[in-house]
Design an enzyme around this catalytic site. Structure first.
Site, PDB file in Angstrom:
ATOM      1  N   ARG A 145       0.835  -1.207   0.000  1.00 15.39           N
ATOM      2  CA  ARG A 145       0.000   0.000   0.000  1.00 15.39           C
ATOM      3  C   ARG A 145       0.868   1.255   0.000  1.00 15.39           C
ATOM      4  O   ARG A 145       2.090   1.181   0.065  1.00 15.39           O
ATOM      5  CB  ARG A 145      -0.909  -0.031   1.238  1.00 15.39           C
ATOM      6  CG  ARG A 145      -1.988  -1.101   1.194  1.00 15.39           C
ATOM      7  CD  ARG A 145      -3.144  -0.662   0.340  1.00 15.39           C
ATOM      8  NE  ARG A 145      -3.685   0.584   0.842  1.00 15.39           N
ATOM      9  CZ  ARG A 145      -4.668   0.681   1.745  1.00 15.39           C
ATOM     10  NH1 ARG A 145      -5.237  -0.416   2.201  1.00 15.39           N
ATOM     11  NH2 ARG A 145      -5.089   1.848   2.175  1.00 15.39           N
ATOM     12  N   TYR A 151      -4.599 -10.234   2.957  1.00 16.48           N
ATOM     13  CA  TYR A 151      -5.847 -10.996   2.929  1.00 16.48           C
ATOM     14  C   TYR A 151      -5.477 -12.391   3.400  1.00 16.48           C
ATOM     15  O   TYR A 151      -4.611 -13.030   2.796  1.00 16.48           O
ATOM     16  CB  TYR A 151      -6.421 -11.072   1.510  1.00 16.48           C
ATOM     17  CG  TYR A 151      -7.029  -9.791   1.016  1.00 16.48           C
ATOM     18  CD1 TYR A 151      -8.216  -9.306   1.579  1.00 16.48           C
ATOM     19  CD2 TYR A 151      -6.452  -9.073  -0.029  1.00 16.48           C
ATOM     20  CE1 TYR A 151      -8.793  -8.136   1.119  1.00 16.48           C
ATOM     21  CE2 TYR A 151      -7.022  -7.894  -0.492  1.00 16.48           C
ATOM     22  CZ  TYR A 151      -8.198  -7.432   0.081  1.00 16.48           C
ATOM     23  OH  TYR A 151      -8.771  -6.272  -0.370  1.00 16.48           O
ATOM     24  N   PRO A 195     -12.638  -9.550  -2.818  1.00 17.80           N
ATOM     25  CA  PRO A 195     -11.780  -8.399  -3.114  1.00 17.80           C
ATOM     26  C   PRO A 195     -10.428  -8.765  -3.733  1.00 17.80           C
ATOM     27  O   PRO A 195      -9.745  -7.891  -4.242  1.00 17.80           O
ATOM     28  CB  PRO A 195     -11.554  -7.753  -1.746  1.00 17.80           C
ATOM     29  CG  PRO A 195     -12.238  -8.578  -0.738  1.00 17.80           C
ATOM     30  CD  PRO A 195     -12.698  -9.832  -1.377  1.00 17.80           C
TER      31      PRO A 195
END
Length: 610
Positions: free
Chosen positions: A239, A247, A326
């Site tokens: 990020r 995840y 996702p």
């Protein structure tokens, strides 16, 4: 006395889908309101991945720069599988974006809050803000067929409740709208009110998600990584800044309440998720995190709404009409692209330039896309959540299987493979005139040089999302014979019966003209005089391009052969306002162009304001 108002478009929900819609309508000068039930936008967590195609779309609104500057970029994907010692080992790396035509060959990760802030700032600069906290309490659509077919009518009545504080009775108002867009999330009030069902299934896969600053000796912590271990699977998403998202596949015993058989939210702690990561990452070490931003848990559900619109007056978009896992990085992208598809259609109908039937193409195009997305996600999630193949488990997923699915899905996971089927606005009859520009797909990126000043330009940067149809005239190699053909074409286009004269409304205030014309010549920059192009095909000096390299010899050139266009012919490529190719035709088939635009646009003679 209840306050009553009239608005052309009411947008319910100010997540990425609703804000994309608002921003597009604002740019087009449409009268709209956007409301949201939250006092403020999202603070942390939620979606975070921006695909290459979505970067192109944001660029077409002039919004990509901050993302490119502030977001993390994922160029590589690393794959880890069980090693001989019970831990994991790296079995390969591959480009994260495998679509060969990607203008941006990477994905961007950044907080959803930053994406929303981009749109909010853009709206603010135009004097528009989100009305909040407001919730709709009732919605009625007129049953009068004549009213529903009249784009100037206000057939939708919505009652809104203004929430002041928990004790107060909400203050109510009535809004009469021509159109309503329900972008109000997975638990959509609009969808439920319309009676649309979500069709699909819930899987048994439980996943945890955590955003944090890690302390680890894992070597691919700054690359997207797909880990299959004997202790479960993990996807790493780097990020912005030093942050990372994990995840993590969770075992039932770690998150379920044995009494009720339901997820126990108390068990979903950062500590619990980090412990799961430690087991998955062995022999690599995951220390106590330096900082935890957000964590959550979800069960993968894959569903698509039974309908995306009611009477072409109330539409649903984003999570309101499709939900999926996702990890393929699709959610926010699909949501923003829904309203990117819808907004220009609403603008053209509201201006009285397009027939209301144009709005049927929203459900036609985006529902099929959503179904394809669910099918892709089902396969990808099953592979990702499945046990890896080991000596003991010969039925498991092999590295080769996963890698080949990962690479085969490149067009889909990048957003670049989106292909709209034939319809009023996708006309494939003359595909052979430019076989490599696929009708129904987005216009390919390509560098050209401007004829007037030799400045290199990316064609996509000349296709802003401004509601105009871009007409690309590939005028060929400008020999004297070819120039004579070009002049004849210009004369034909000047006739009152030509599609250009019938459907091209001039700009009025914020409402742009219907068409924007760009001429692209073959040949060498030293041999092309842009003033040789007739004024009908040369609306501005910057709108004439050459398929040649720039002065350094590094950028541009080769578009005619790459696209499969004959430089002895004149070929017209119609790019829709959303950047997708709607039609291609040789200059000898102007009647096909007339038929194409005539199927959904309203000619000047029929227009009430003409």
């Amino acid at each position: 006395m209840l306050k009553e108002s009239h608005v052309d478009v009411l947008i319910i929900g100010a997540g990425p889908s609703g804000l994309m819609c608002a921003n597009a309508l604002a740019g087009a000068g449409v009268d709209f309101r956007i409301i949201d039930n939250r006092p403020v936008g999202v603070a942390a967590g939620q979606a975070d991945g921006i695909q290459p195609r979505t970067i192109e779309v944001l660029q077409s609104y002039g919004l990509a720069e901050p993302l490119l500057k502030e977001g993390a970029q994922m160029h590589l994907c690393a794959f880890y599988n069980p090693g001989p010692d019970g831990g994991i080992e790296r079995t390969g790396r591959a480009a994260d974006v495998t679509a060969p035509t990607a203008r941006y060959p990477f994905k961007i990760t950044i907080a959803q809050a930053s994406i929303e802030a981009l749109f909010v700032e853009s709206l603010k600069s135009q004097g528009i803000s989100v009305d909040r906290p407001i919730v709709p309490s009732s919605l009625e659509i007129s049953q009068d067929p004549a009213e529903l077919l009249d784009p100037t009518s206000y057939p939708v009545k919505v009652v809104l409740d203004h929430i002041h504080s928990s004790d107060d009775t909400p203050e109510q108002e009535i809004v009469h709208a021509k159109f309503v867009v329900g972008a109000d999330g997975a638990h959509s009030w609009v969808r439920k009110t319309l009676g649309f069902t979500m069709d699909g299934e819930q899987t048994d896969y439980i996943w945890g998600v955590i955003d944090f600053i890690p302390d680890t000796n894992f070597p691919d912590i700054r690359n997207r990584s797909a880990i299959h271990s004997e202790n479960g699977s993990c996807m790493i998403i780097p990020r912005e800044g030093d942050k990372v998202r994990f995840y993590l596949q969770m075992a039932d015993k770690d998150v379920m309440d044995p009494e009720t058989g339901r997820i126990d939210k108390q068990k979903v702690t950062a500590e619990n998720l980090i412990n799961t990561a430690r087991r998955t990452f062995y022999p690599y070490i995951v220390n106590e995190p330096k900082e935890v931003d957000w964590c959550s848990i979800y069960i993968i559900g894959q569903r698509v709404a039974s309908k995306f619109s009611k009477h072409d007056r109330v539409f649903i978009a984003g999570d309101a009409c499709h939900t999926h896992s996702p990890k393929a990085g699709q959610g926010m992208n699909a949501s923003m692209n829904d309203t990117h598809n819808l907004a220009w259609k609403l603008a053209q109908v509201l201006r009285g330039r397009a027939d209301i039937s144009l709005l049927k193409t929203y459900e036609l195009e985006r529902q099929k896309y959503a179904q394809d997305l669910i099918d892709f996600d089902r396969e990808f999630s099953a592979l990702f959540s499945g046990k890896p193949r080991t000596l003991e488990n010969q039925e498991g997923v092999t590295h080769e299987e996963f890698l080949s699915a990962f690479q085969a899905s490149g067009g889909f996971s990048s957003g670049i493979g989106v292909h709209y089927m034939p319809s009023a606005i996708v006309h494939t009859i003359h595909q052979g005139s430019a076989p490599n520009i696929i009708i129904g797909e987005r216009m390919l990126p390509q560098m050209f040089v401007r004829a007037a000043d030799a400045r290199p330009v990316e064609i996509q940067d000349m296709l802003p999302a401004d509601t105009r149809f871009k007409l690309l005239f590939f005028v060929g190699l400008l020999t004297s014979e070819q120039l004579a053909k070009v002049r004849r074409l210009a004369e034909e286009l000047e006739l009152p019966t030509s599609f250009l004269q019938k459907y091209n409304f001039p700009a009025q205030g914020k409402a742009q003209s219907t068409f924007d014309i760009i001429s692209i010549a073959a040949g060498h920059k030293d041999d092309v005089n842009f003033l040789d192009i007739p004024s009908t095909l040369r609306t501005h000096w910057s709108q004439v391009l050459i398929d040649d390299t720039d002065v350094t010899g590094r950028l541009g050139g080769g578009a005619y052969p790459r696209f499969g266009i004959d430089e002895k012919e004149i070929t017209i490529v119609v790019v829709r306002p959303d950047g997708y190719v709607g039609m291609i035709a040789p200059s000898t088939a102007l009647e096909s162009m007339d038929k194409y635009f005539g199927s959904f646009l309203i000619g000047k003679t029929l227009n009430r304001e003409a």
